[in-house]
Scaffold this active site. Sequence first.
Site, PDB file in Angstrom:
ATOM      1  N   ASP A 207     -81.815  53.585  83.571  1.00  0.00           N
ATOM      2  CA  ASP A 207     -81.909  54.053  84.947  1.00  0.00           C
ATOM      3  C   ASP A 207     -81.241  53.060  85.903  1.00  0.00           C
ATOM      4  OD1 ASP A 207     -83.205  56.032  86.748  1.00  0.00           O
ATOM      5  OD2 ASP A 207     -84.320  54.304  87.495  1.00  0.00           O
ATOM      6  N   GLU A 271     -76.929  55.106  83.477  1.00  0.00           N
ATOM      7  CA  GLU A 271     -76.853  55.913  84.690  1.00  0.00           C
ATOM      8  C   GLU A 271     -76.281  55.001  85.765  1.00  0.00           C
ATOM      9  OE1 GLU A 271     -79.355  58.178  88.155  1.00  0.00           O
ATOM     10  OE2 GLU A 271     -79.836  56.191  87.444  1.00  0.00           O
TER      11      GLU A 271
HETATM   12  O1  TEU Z   1     -81.738  57.751  90.079  1.00  0.00           O
HETATM   13  C1  TEU Z   1     -80.909  56.745  90.604  1.00  0.00           C
HETATM   14  C2  TEU Z   1     -80.104  57.094  91.761  1.00  0.00           C
HETATM   15  O2  TEU Z   1     -79.132  56.441  92.028  1.00  0.00           O
HETATM   16  C3  TEU Z   1     -80.595  58.161  92.670  1.00  0.00           C
HETATM   17  O3  TEU Z   1     -80.633  57.615  93.943  1.00  0.00           O
HETATM   18  C4  TEU Z   1     -79.749  59.366  92.735  1.00  0.00           C
HETATM   19  O4  TEU Z   1     -78.517  59.047  93.331  1.00  0.00           O
HETATM   20  C5  TEU Z   1     -80.492  60.334  93.608  1.00  0.00           C
HETATM   21  O5  TEU Z   1     -81.729  60.580  93.014  1.00  0.00           O
HETATM   22  C6  TEU Z   1     -79.745  61.634  93.752  1.00  0.00           C
HETATM   23  O6  TEU Z   1     -80.529  62.486  94.535  1.00  0.00           O
HETATM   24  C7  TEU Z   1     -82.655  57.315  89.125  1.00  0.00           C
HETATM   25  C8  TEU Z   1     -83.475  58.463  88.597  1.00  0.00           C
HETATM   26  O7  TEU Z   1     -82.640  59.374  87.941  1.00  0.00           O
HETATM   27  C9  TEU Z   1     -84.253  59.060  89.723  1.00  0.00           C
HETATM   28  O8  TEU Z   1     -85.000  60.165  89.315  1.00  0.00           O
HETATM   29  C10 TEU Z   1     -85.175  58.005  90.259  1.00  0.00           C
HETATM   30  O9  TEU Z   1     -85.825  58.488  91.394  1.00  0.00           O
HETATM   31  C11 TEU Z   1     -84.423  56.740  90.635  1.00  0.00           C
HETATM   32  O10 TEU Z   1     -83.524  56.319  89.624  1.00  0.00           O
HETATM   33  C12 TEU Z   1     -85.380  55.595  90.830  1.00  0.00           C
HETATM   34  O11 TEU Z   1     -85.911  55.189  89.612  1.00  0.00           O
END
Ligand code: TEU
Length: 590
Positions: A207, A271
């Site tokens: 993440d 990610e």
């Molecule tokens: O998302 C990381 C992230 O960069 C998010 O800000 C993304 O750009 C945004 O959710 C788009 O709407 C990850 C996870 O996938 C997300 O579900 C989490 O909320 C986040 O990290 C924090 O852990």
Amino acid sequence: MTANNSRDDWWKQAVVYQVYPRSFKDVNGDGLGDIAGITEKIGYLKTLGVDAIWLSPFYPSELADGGYDVIDYRNVDPRLGTMDDFDAMVAAAHGSGLKVIVDIVPNHTSNKHRFFKEALKAGRGSAARDRYIFREGRGKNGELPPNDWQSLFGGPAWERVDDGQWYFHIFAVEQPDVNWKNPDIHEEFKETFRFWSDHGVDGFRIDVAHGLAKDFDSKSLEELGAEFSVQDQESHDGSSPMWDRPEVHDIYKEWRQVFNEYNPPRFAVAEAWVVPEHQHLYASTDELGQVFNFEFAKADWDVDQMRTAITEGLDSAARTNGSTSTWVMSNHDIPRNATRYGLPQIPSTDKHQIAKDWLLRDGKTYFEDRALGTRRARAAALLELGLPGSAYIYQGEELGLFEVPDIPWDRLEDPNAFRTSQAASDKGRDGCRVPLPWIAGDEPKPAKWDKNFGEGATFGFSPATKTDGTPAAAPHLPQPLWFKDFAADKEATDPTSMLTLYHAALKDRAELLTATGDHASLDWLDMGDDVIAYTRPAVYQGSQATFASVTNFGTAPVALPKGRILLTSAELAEDGGLPQDASAWLLLDK
Ligand code: TEU
């Protein structure tokens, strides 16, 4: 086991199914999906034809951010089950030849994690506080935050604690960012990788992989605050104090040593919302090995944007020795692709702006053309699944589910929605996280509080009763009545359904494409500006063959190349031409 999964480098062209555990399948009737629910559906996933499942967080959490606020990295949330349930799920998956990937959240912990509790107790200047990013505030008595950075979920990115210091959080206030300069953090995550690897896990989804390294000390926080924002994730030159910094790669080189302690080495996918030219750095074989390419997820239904998304994904993989490209159209953070393709396509707007505006007004601003959205999502599935590399499918994508835009505001869970001023900003991500419909016949009644939603039954998401015989709790997010048409059991017997298309496509992909072991070759087929067509090496009945995928974005039908048609996303025109917003798969004549 699929032929693909018998190889050590199975991940190079795996089809990975993302499970959002709390919304997948509820076995104990508490309204939250659970680990036993995943075990129950392994047969469904095996039949679907995927190679691996990736589980979004299932760890103990107060659910301030859907489980991405982790209290204990090495346990299962008691509401979702036990470690024994987890082991049973892995055994069932492996027994069916499926790989298991878990989500690791290393940028921040929950504020209820033991490290954070210790940090609060130990006070300023302590070793325990050094595991996080604590700073003094501005103003006479430090009453102002160190700078004016805003968190990604709205509101200030600094929170003051009782003794007056402030801590930094990119996301919700319950998600304090950890300090990756602290050795305890390195140990905590190395131990976590070994723990899950020892429990049979095959890989990890990392993440916010572009956010771990921070440099808040080279200038004053006031100066940094004036020059950079938390929102600006895609920095080109490594100058952002928190995103895509060059030294983040030292962390992944260290992790790679741990992944390589196992045979086969554990796999990881980053990610990282970085510029396409930086993706490959994360995917290096000395580091995580693979990175999500989000260019598909960002693209409108537009021939040029889609072509660029593919080119950039292939270029990125070509820059990396030993990695492969990845393809993502939907996940738990973005509006579902069938909806995005059915809304007006206005290329000049920011990514997902149309869908976000539409969500913010509960689906009332723009017309969602569902027939068109479905037609394009079907074409997109074939366009994507024929490509070399790995494809990531988000739960419900195989059912062609649409976003649920009209969940009442008081039932939303995502901090994106209720932490910010609703009217002005964001309805959040709950519309793609609604519990899945499994059984059309388990139909709820229209709810008293909103006749568009169900009450009573749950389309087979939860059983009717808990184990003690009392009625099951309502699903944690409400299911709309229109989910009935998308229930998995109904689609499984409908030859025209999205599920049937996915079954057929994944079967052909495994038999004809993945079986060659070639996870990189692609040749473009020039069929004009409105068409995306490519060929790939294939095997058919033991001999070499040439596979072709053709997608027509233009208004006029196009003649298909000569060959045997394997699959089409829509009916062909009377003269055999491929109509607009449709894809075909073929084996070309020699
Ligand atoms: O998302 C990381 C992230 O960069 C998010 O800000 C993304 O750009 C945004 O959710 C788009 O709407 C990850 C996870 O996938 C997300 O579900 C989490 O909320 C986040 O990290 C924090 O852990």
